[in-house]
Design a protein around this motif. Structure first.
Motif, short mmCIF file in Angstrom:
data_model
loop_
_atom_site.label_atom_id
_atom_site.label_comp_id
_atom_site.label_asym_id
_atom_site.label_seq_id
_atom_site.Cartn_x
_atom_site.Cartn_y
_atom_site.Cartn_z
N ASP A 253 0.80 -1.22 0.00
CA ASP A 253 0.00 0.00 0.00
C ASP A 253 0.83 1.28 0.00
OD1 ASP A 253 -2.28 -1.54 0.08
OD2 ASP A 253 -2.49 -1.42 2.26
N ASP B 52 -4.56 5.32 -3.92
CA ASP B 52 -5.35 4.19 -4.37
C ASP B 52 -5.50 3.15 -3.26
OD1 ASP B 52 -2.47 3.86 -4.98
OD2 ASP B 52 -3.05 1.88 -5.70
N ARG C 82 -8.93 1.86 -1.22
CA ARG C 82 -9.31 0.48 -0.91
C ARG C 82 -9.65 0.32 0.56
NH1 ARG C 82 -4.81 -0.78 -3.96
NH2 ARG C 82 -3.70 -1.50 -2.10
N HIS C 83 -8.87 0.96 1.43
CA HIS C 83 -9.18 0.89 2.85
C HIS C 83 -10.56 1.51 3.14
CE1 HIS C 83 -5.35 -0.75 3.85
NE2 HIS C 83 -4.65 0.34 3.58
N GLN D 229 -13.08 1.59 1.11
CA GLN D 229 -14.06 0.59 0.67
C GLN D 229 -14.15 -0.56 1.67
OE1 GLN D 229 -13.74 1.03 -4.20
NE2 GLN D 229 -12.61 -0.58 -3.21
N ASP D 230 -13.02 -1.02 2.15
CA ASP D 230 -12.99 -2.19 3.03
C ASP D 230 -13.71 -1.92 4.35
OD1 ASP D 230 -11.56 -3.55 1.13
OD2 ASP D 230 -9.61 -3.32 2.12
N ASP E 101 -14.18 -4.92 -11.42
CA ASP E 101 -14.87 -5.45 -10.25
C ASP E 101 -16.13 -6.22 -10.63
OD1 ASP E 101 -16.79 -3.53 -10.85
OD2 ASP E 101 -16.14 -2.15 -9.27
N ASN F 231 -12.70 -0.65 -10.97
CA ASN F 231 -12.98 -0.38 -9.57
C ASN F 231 -12.59 1.04 -9.18
OD1 ASN F 231 -11.86 -0.57 -6.48
ND2 ASN F 231 -13.66 -1.86 -6.82
N ALA G 219 -11.02 2.29 -6.72
CA ALA G 219 -9.65 2.52 -6.24
C ALA G 219 -8.68 2.76 -7.39
CB ALA G 219 -9.19 1.35 -5.39
#
Length: 264
Positions: free
Chosen positions: A28, A38, A42-43, A45-46, A175, A181, A183
């Motif tokens: 990351d 980016d 993602r974090h 989204q997670d 995705d 996606n 990200a």
């Protein structure tokens, strides 16, 4: 509200602020050890998926599309740090909501974000009403219940672009919606920052608005523009004294997304 909006502060101690921690890992970070945008996306989204599961709505509201994400890099977060992510709702309507995520590093790094999420029906793939019980949970941290969509960004033209370059879309970028996606759009910004590192010397706001999906096989091109202070009102009067960079994501004549970067 506009591109220079003030994000809602974290309601510290509120029981409905979702709070998680995990380490910053090597995949990351950039060459200097900074948490990339980016990866931060993602974090964001997670933790959204984790909160959805925790609230008990992962089965009934599994699909969401982000329309806009605003990220403030206040102080860079660097490698070997532990990330603390807090997520809460800052505005609702019956089909979409704005969700804030604050990312703190133990070493003092800080990233603030707000995203405009649209609930999608699994069968129709169209915006869908959020259930009353889910909405009631979201509204515990906000008094805004008539959230409306308003675009903050305007696409740049090919005719006066400073640079135009192709961004290859890979199969790993796609995705479950069969779209690139969210990200990955931030990887485009990272490419730009690598060529213009001075933008990272001060706190930075980056905003991406999505207009249409990018698919595998699309010839995606990035059009860059730099607007000097006082030369354009396209970003709102609050930014008249600042330099604003825009990146327009285009496939042929179709605009797919627009990003804006400026110092806070």
């Amino acid at each position: 509200m506009s591109l220079d909006k003030v994000m809602m502060p974290v309601p510290d101690g509120h029981p409905d602020v979702f709070d998680r921690q995990w380490p910053l890992r090597v995949a990351d970070i950039d060459r200097d050890g900074r948490l990339r945008l980016d990866a931060a996306a993602r974090h964001i989204q997670d933790i959204g998926q984790d909160q959805l599961r925790e609230m008990g709505f992962e089965e009934t509201h599994p699909l969401w599309i982000v329309r806009r994400t605003m990220v403030d890099v206040i102080r860079p977060i660097t490698f070997s740090d532990m990330l603390r992510l807090r997520r809460w709702c800052s505005g609702t309507s019956n089909r979409w909501c704005e969700m804030r995520v604050r990312i703190d590093g133990r070493k003092g790094g800080l990233i603030e974000s707000e995203a405009f999420w649209i609930n999608i029906n699994r069968e129709t793939q169209m915006p869908s009403r959020i259930s009353d019980d889910f909405l009631a949970g979201l509204q515990r941290t906000t008094s805004i219940d008539r959230l409306r969509w308003k675009a903050y960004l305007t696409a740049g033209s090919r005719d006066d672009a400073l640079e135009i370059h192709e961004f290859p879309v890979r199969v790993t970028d796609i995705d479950l919606f069969d779209h690139m996606n969210n990200a990955v759009y931030w990887a485009v910004v990272e490419d730009y920052l690598a060529a213009h590192p001075a933008l990272l010397k001060a706190p930075l706001r980056v905003t991406i608005e999505h207009e249409a999906p990018v698919a595998l096989g699309d010839k995606l091109e990035i059009l860059s523009h730099v607007y000097a202070p006082g030369t354009s009102d396209r970003c709102g009067p609050g930014l008249a004294d600042r330099t604003v960079t825009t990146l327009t994501y285009a496939v042929g004549d179709e605009i797919k997304a627009v990003a804006a970067l400026f110092a806070l």
